[in-house]
Scaffold this motif. Sequence first.
Motif, short mmCIF file in Angstrom:
data_model
loop_
_atom_site.label_atom_id
_atom_site.label_comp_id
_atom_site.label_asym_id
_atom_site.label_seq_id
_atom_site.Cartn_x
_atom_site.Cartn_y
_atom_site.Cartn_z
N ARG A 27 0.83 -1.21 0.00
CA ARG A 27 0.00 0.00 0.00
C ARG A 27 0.86 1.26 0.00
O ARG A 27 0.60 2.21 -0.74
CB ARG A 27 -0.94 0.01 1.21
CG ARG A 27 -1.85 1.23 1.26
CD ARG A 27 -2.80 1.22 2.45
NE ARG A 27 -2.18 0.81 3.70
CZ ARG A 27 -1.43 1.60 4.48
NH1 ARG A 27 -1.18 2.85 4.11
NH2 ARG A 27 -0.92 1.16 5.61
N LEU A 28 1.95 1.27 0.80
CA LEU A 28 2.85 2.42 0.84
C LEU A 28 3.52 2.64 -0.52
O LEU A 28 3.64 3.78 -0.99
CB LEU A 28 3.91 2.23 1.92
CG LEU A 28 3.44 2.33 3.36
CD1 LEU A 28 4.56 1.93 4.31
CD2 LEU A 28 2.96 3.74 3.67
N VAL A 29 3.93 1.56 -1.16
CA VAL A 29 4.56 1.66 -2.49
C VAL A 29 3.55 2.14 -3.52
O VAL A 29 3.85 3.02 -4.33
CB VAL A 29 5.17 0.30 -2.90
CG1 VAL A 29 5.65 0.33 -4.35
CG2 VAL A 29 6.32 -0.08 -1.97
N ALA A 30 2.35 1.61 -3.49
CA ALA A 30 1.31 2.01 -4.45
C ALA A 30 0.96 3.49 -4.28
O ALA A 30 0.79 4.21 -5.27
CB ALA A 30 0.08 1.14 -4.29
N ASP A 31 0.87 3.95 -3.04
CA ASP A 31 0.57 5.36 -2.79
C ASP A 31 1.69 6.26 -3.31
O ASP A 31 1.43 7.30 -3.90
CB ASP A 31 0.36 5.62 -1.29
CG ASP A 31 -0.95 5.05 -0.76
OD1 ASP A 31 -1.81 4.66 -1.60
OD2 ASP A 31 -1.11 4.97 0.46
N ALA A 32 2.93 5.84 -3.10
CA ALA A 32 4.06 6.63 -3.58
C ALA A 32 4.08 6.69 -5.10
O ALA A 32 4.31 7.75 -5.69
CB ALA A 32 5.37 6.06 -3.05
N LEU A 33 3.83 5.56 -5.75
CA LEU A 33 3.85 5.52 -7.21
C LEU A 33 2.65 6.23 -7.83
O LEU A 33 2.71 6.67 -8.98
CB LEU A 33 3.92 4.08 -7.71
CG LEU A 33 5.23 3.35 -7.41
CD1 LEU A 33 5.14 1.90 -7.84
CD2 LEU A 33 6.40 4.04 -8.09
N ALA A 34 1.55 6.36 -7.07
CA ALA A 34 0.36 7.04 -7.57
C ALA A 34 0.52 8.56 -7.51
O ALA A 34 -0.36 9.29 -7.96
CB ALA A 34 -0.86 6.61 -6.77
N SER A 37 2.95 11.00 -2.82
CA SER A 37 4.16 11.56 -2.23
C SER A 37 5.30 11.38 -3.22
O SER A 37 5.25 10.52 -4.08
CB SER A 37 4.50 10.88 -0.90
OG SER A 37 4.86 9.54 -1.11
N GLN A 38 6.33 12.20 -3.08
CA GLN A 38 7.46 12.11 -3.99
C GLN A 38 8.54 11.19 -3.47
O GLN A 38 9.52 10.93 -4.17
CB GLN A 38 8.04 13.50 -4.23
CG GLN A 38 7.07 14.42 -4.96
CD GLN A 38 7.67 15.78 -5.20
OE1 GLN A 38 8.77 16.08 -4.75
NE2 GLN A 38 6.96 16.61 -5.92
N VAL A 39 8.36 10.68 -2.24
CA VAL A 39 9.37 9.84 -1.60
C VAL A 39 8.71 8.62 -1.00
O VAL A 39 7.66 8.72 -0.34
CB VAL A 39 10.10 10.64 -0.50
CG1 VAL A 39 11.07 9.76 0.26
CG2 VAL A 39 10.81 11.83 -1.07
#
Length: 75
Positions: A27-34, A37-39
């Motif tokens: 979920r954290l990776v998907a949110d970042a890639l969406a 966030s930029q990091v």
Amino acid sequence: MEVKIGVQHAPREIVLESGLNAEEVERLVADALAGKSQVLSLEDERGRKVLVPTDRLAYIELGEPTVRKVGFSAV
């Protein structure tokens, strides 16, 4: 949970042991890639944070931590 992060233009991958489960890390990776966030920010079991710019992510590998065997025995 063992997390391996491949970073573009870096010769080695980042490996960390996270207290999160696979769904939380995904979920954290998907949110970042969406673009939320930029990091990508992950914390390991010792409290250290790893920050990777999302535009430099090459791959993320999730798996169970390997148990190291101690001792000298014939297998």
